[in-house]
Design an enzyme around this catalytic site. Structure first.
Site, short mmCIF file in Angstrom:
data_model
loop_
_atom_site.label_atom_id
_atom_site.label_comp_id
_atom_site.label_asym_id
_atom_site.label_seq_id
_atom_site.Cartn_x
_atom_site.Cartn_y
_atom_site.Cartn_z
CB ILE A 158 1.10 4.97 -10.84
CG1 ILE A 158 -0.14 5.56 -11.51
CG2 ILE A 158 2.29 5.02 -11.77
CD1 ILE A 158 0.06 6.99 -11.98
CG ASP A 159 1.25 2.78 -5.32
OD1 ASP A 159 1.16 1.66 -5.87
OD2 ASP A 159 2.20 3.12 -4.60
CE LYS A 160 -8.28 5.43 -3.38
NZ LYS A 160 -9.08 4.91 -2.25
CB THR A 162 1.11 7.57 -7.21
OG1 THR A 162 1.71 7.06 -6.01
CG2 THR A 162 2.19 8.19 -8.08
NE ARG A 257 3.34 4.43 -0.85
CZ ARG A 257 2.15 3.86 -0.70
NH1 ARG A 257 1.54 3.27 -1.73
NH2 ARG A 257 1.56 3.87 0.49
#
EC number: 5.4.99.-
Length: 338
Positions: A158-160, A162, A257
């Site tokens: 998962i993104d930094k 998030t 996103r």
């Protein structure tokens, strides 16, 4: 897309406690008919956007590219559509990091799997600019044997910026099982997000995603991209924002996103895909202050469900919203009720 990884016997130490392994990757793609008439080098740039056009041209000339089993081909060869292209990509770098004593929020653990609640701001895997202080570094410290597994057992990211649930395999059989479940789309992944704009109803976004050729850190809707399907439903409406629950059918980089921005409901706080920051008119002082201080996309991985790699029992976890998103929702509610 089919691919394999063949490790080469080349490992050496780097600075900052890292090491690298060279990895050969074979990639196979069918040329979409909408690329008919395009030159081979141009088609490769569309199909394999992770690599630069100059590198792809070099690989064509060195015989690393096959079209329908033919090897000696020109970059100017015109595509008809439907051709099968095999690319033997040059050795790529796999980073092996050192263990670091970084606290982890463990939600579940047994001999096979680990479920972690990742805070916003923590990078999952080392990369340029983030060699240390990542989730992977923390995992290597918490479970020393993970250094023998691909990406220290991390099977998805998962993104930094998030927050939320992420699964980690502790054994190779568990890693293979979780990877297979991801490929079969049987793992449940649900997110909570706050979008800019007031939605009237939920829906599904089914649009392929690929790298933005103008900015390799961004992704965008591209017909030559990978299939991406996002389901969303409305949980709560505000005057100018919407709280939604999102279920992923696929798991592309930045998928939620990109898809939400595509339907003109970008995630609140997304500094990459939401465009220029705009303060809503006539908002309360508290909401204005909260909004200015919220420096990440309002996205939280709230639910994770999977079949246990050993017992085959279905397991599911839910993680409540972190404080910053709770505070943001409270400020939104107060702003609506002014």
């Amino acid at each position: 897309m089919a691919q394999y990884h063949a490790k080469l016997s080349c490992e050496y130490n780097l600075t900052m406690g890292l090491s690298e392994e060279l990895v050969m990757t074979r990639l196979t793609e069918e040329v979409p008919y909408e690329l008919a008439g395009m030159r081979l080098d141009q088609a490769l740039a569309e199909l394999f956007a992770d690599y630069s056009r100059s590198k792809l041209q070099t690989w064509i000339k060195s015989g690393r590219v096959q079209i329908n089993d033919a090897i000696n081909i020109s970059p100017k060869t015109k595509m008809d559509g439907g051709e099968i292209i095999i690319l033997d990509a040059e050795a790529e770098v796999v980073i092996t990091a050192e263990a670091e004593n970084i606290p982890l929020d463990i939600i579940f653990e047994d001999d096979s799997i680990l479920i972690v609640n990742k805070p916003a701001g923590l990078v999952v895997h080392p990369a340029v600019g983030n060699w240390n202080g990542t989730l992977l570094n923390a995992l290597l410290n918490y479970v020393p044997g993970l250094d023998s597994l691909p990406r220290a057992g991390i099977v998805h990211r998962i993104d930094k910026d998030t927050s939320g649930l992420l699964m980690v395999a502790k054994t190779l059989p568990a890693h293979n099982s979780l990877t297979q479940q991801l490929q079969e789309r049987s793992i449940v992944r649900e997110y909570i997000a706050i979008c800019r704009g007031r939605m009237t109803a939920g829906g599904t976004v089914d649009e392929p995603i690929g790298r933005d050729p103008a900015d390799r850190k961004r992704y965008m809707i591209r017909m030559s991209g990978k299939e991406a399907v996002t389901h969303y439903r409305v949980s709560q409406r505000f005057l100018r924002h919407t709280l939604i629950r999102v279920k992923l059918e696929t798991g592309r980089t930045h998928q939620i996103r990109v898809h939400m921005a595509h339907i003109r409901f970008p995630l609140l706080g997304d500094q990459v895909y939401s465009g220029r920051f705009q303060m809503p008119p006539n908002c309360t002082e508290r909401f204005a202050t909260t909004l200015r201080s919220f420096k990440r996309q309002a996205l939280h991985a709230a639910k994770l469900g999977l079949k246990h790699p050993v017992t085959e029992e279905y397991l599911e976890w839910e993680q409540p919203l972190p404080f910053d998103m709770v505070d943001l929702l409270e400020a939104l509610t107060e702003n609506d009720n002014q």
